[in-house]
Scaffold this motif. Structure first.
Motif, PDB file in Angstrom:
ATOM      1  N   ASN A 147      -0.075  -3.854   0.572  1.00 60.50           N
ATOM      2  CA  ASN A 147      -0.019  -3.776   2.031  1.00 60.50           C
ATOM      3  C   ASN A 147       1.383  -3.435   2.532  1.00 60.50           C
ATOM      4  O   ASN A 147       1.555  -2.967   3.659  1.00 60.50           O
ATOM      5  CB  ASN A 147      -0.447  -5.108   2.660  1.00 60.50           C
ATOM      6  N   GLN A 148       2.386  -3.679   1.701  1.00 54.96           N
ATOM      7  CA  GLN A 148       3.777  -3.496   2.127  1.00 54.96           C
ATOM      8  C   GLN A 148       4.264  -2.058   1.960  1.00 54.96           C
ATOM      9  O   GLN A 148       5.402  -1.750   2.294  1.00 54.96           O
ATOM     10  CB  GLN A 148       4.676  -4.456   1.349  1.00 54.96           C
ATOM     11  N   ASP A 150       3.208   2.318   2.262  1.00 51.11           N
ATOM     12  CA  ASP A 150       2.327   3.309   2.869  1.00 51.11           C
ATOM     13  C   ASP A 150       1.724   4.139   1.740  1.00 51.11           C
ATOM     14  O   ASP A 150       2.276   5.164   1.333  1.00 51.11           O
ATOM     15  CB  ASP A 150       3.127   4.193   3.829  1.00 51.11           C
ATOM     16  N   ARG A 152      -0.511   6.608   0.432  1.00 52.51           N
ATOM     17  CA  ARG A 152      -1.304   7.742   0.897  1.00 52.51           C
ATOM     18  C   ARG A 152      -1.968   8.464  -0.275  1.00 52.51           C
ATOM     19  O   ARG A 152      -1.528   8.342  -1.416  1.00 52.51           O
ATOM     20  CB  ARG A 152      -0.410   8.712   1.667  1.00 52.51           C
TER      21      ARG A 152
END
Length: 345
Positions: A147-148, A150, A152
């Protein structure tokens, strides 16, 4: 109620099944009849106080200086709600749930209390209790770390210790996010880690991933042997090193490393959230997340379960059957039973 209790720190034989008082739920609490839990690396560390270098004093303050502060281990549960506090609105008696207890422990008992606003959610309908509980410790921990960043589609992720509870979860969650995943484990676990979604597997017994020229957007270290000093050069600009296991030096220097390098370095798991558990349940029910368990022990065999975990070579989770019961009928459940391995977590 029956519970696995340890009254002093030490080896597996310190844990014994005893009769203890059943917990009483507070106004905002949910009382769960526990059908299954897991014996994790966290239980091993708490019981033995075998912690990373420099963390012994902090561990003593948290766990107890001379004797255990919390005598019932177990960080996760799967079971049925039997009672709720006066202020509880989200759950009712009869609900099948899974929950992360975290540092409160208490899962290795016939009943456990969880705040309704804690990390608790409905159990997957497609899984038994023993399968469902394997989503919790490794899954929510991997999710909290990921969660910490990004993450992609197309990102490159390396999971060091890809066959343990957290590692198997990290591989699956990264793959679900569209990442290209490299897993590091022993050759014996190559097929299993590949089946979980890894695009490439490195056998640490024959190859050192840090000696390669390959770089990554995210490195998840579930073993504790990949500090920034060793792997910082393998991170792409703006990349992240997620230290699931770190010694005191690694914990203290993480913020400084982040500022100095421009790459995220963190040893903090953050907050366990019900939303993350719910995501894992959704993935499991749709067949996109597999339960990975190696062995199942009865509560009466708790010492043997600890001995197995102490060896440090498990795959996925070691399940503890606390009470008889299979939960909902499985409908195409995705479960990967295993017999041996070398995972962490």
């Amino acid at each position: 109620m029956r519970a696995a209790v340890y009254r002093r720190f030490g080896g597996p034989s310190t844990v014994r099944v005893e009769e203890v008082p059943t917990p009483t739920p507070g106004r905002g609490d949910v009382l769960i009849k526990v059908y299954a839990s897991t014996v994790s690396a966290a239980d091993h560390r708490a019981r033995s106080r075998d912690v990373p270098r420099g963390l012994r004093i902090l561990a003593a303050l948290s766990l107890g200086v001379f004797r255990p502060r919390r005598r019932v281990l177990g960080m996760d549960v799967a079971g049925v709600v039997t009672a709720v506090g006066a202020d509880v609105t989200r759950f009712s008696p009869g609900d099948e749930v899974i929950a992360m207890l975290g540092a409160r422990f208490g899962g290795h008992a016939e009943y456990a209390c969880v705040p309704q606003d804690g990390a608790i959610t409905a159990k997957p309908r497609t899984m038994t209790f023993e399968e469902a509980v394997t989503l919790v410790f490794g899954g929510i921990t991997a999710r909290a770390y990921l969660n910490q960043v990004d993450l992609r589609p197309g990102a490159t992720v390396l999971a060091n210790g890809a066959s343990g509870a957290v590692g198997t979860a990290a591989v699956q969650l990264a793959k679900q996010a569209g990442a290209h995943v490299t897993g590091v484990c022993s050759g014996a676990n190559r097929a299993m880690v590949t089946a979980l979604g890894a695009d490439r597997v490195i056998d640490y017994t024959t190859d050192d991933f840090t000696a390669e020229a390959t770089t990554y957007d995210v490195i998840v270290d579930c073993v504790g042997n990949a500090p920034f000093e060793r792997v910082g050069g393998l991170l792409n600009p703006g990349g992240a090193l997620l230290l699931v296991i770190a010694d005191l030096w690694g914990v203290l220097r993480a913020p400084w490393r982040s500022r100095r390098s421009g790459k995220l370095v963190t040893a903090s798991v953050g907050t366990y959230r019900a939303d993350d558990l719910a995501l894992l349940v959704d993935l499991a029910e749709s067949g996109r997340y597999r339960a990975v368990s190696e062995r199942t022990y009865a509560l009466s065999d708790i010492a043997e379960a600890h001995r197995f975990v102490d060896a440090g070579h498990k795959k996925g989770d070691v399940v503890l059957r606390v009470a008889a019961g299979t939960g909902s009928t499985r409908i195409g459940a995705a479960c990967l039973p295993l017999s041996s391995g070398d995972g962490v977590g």
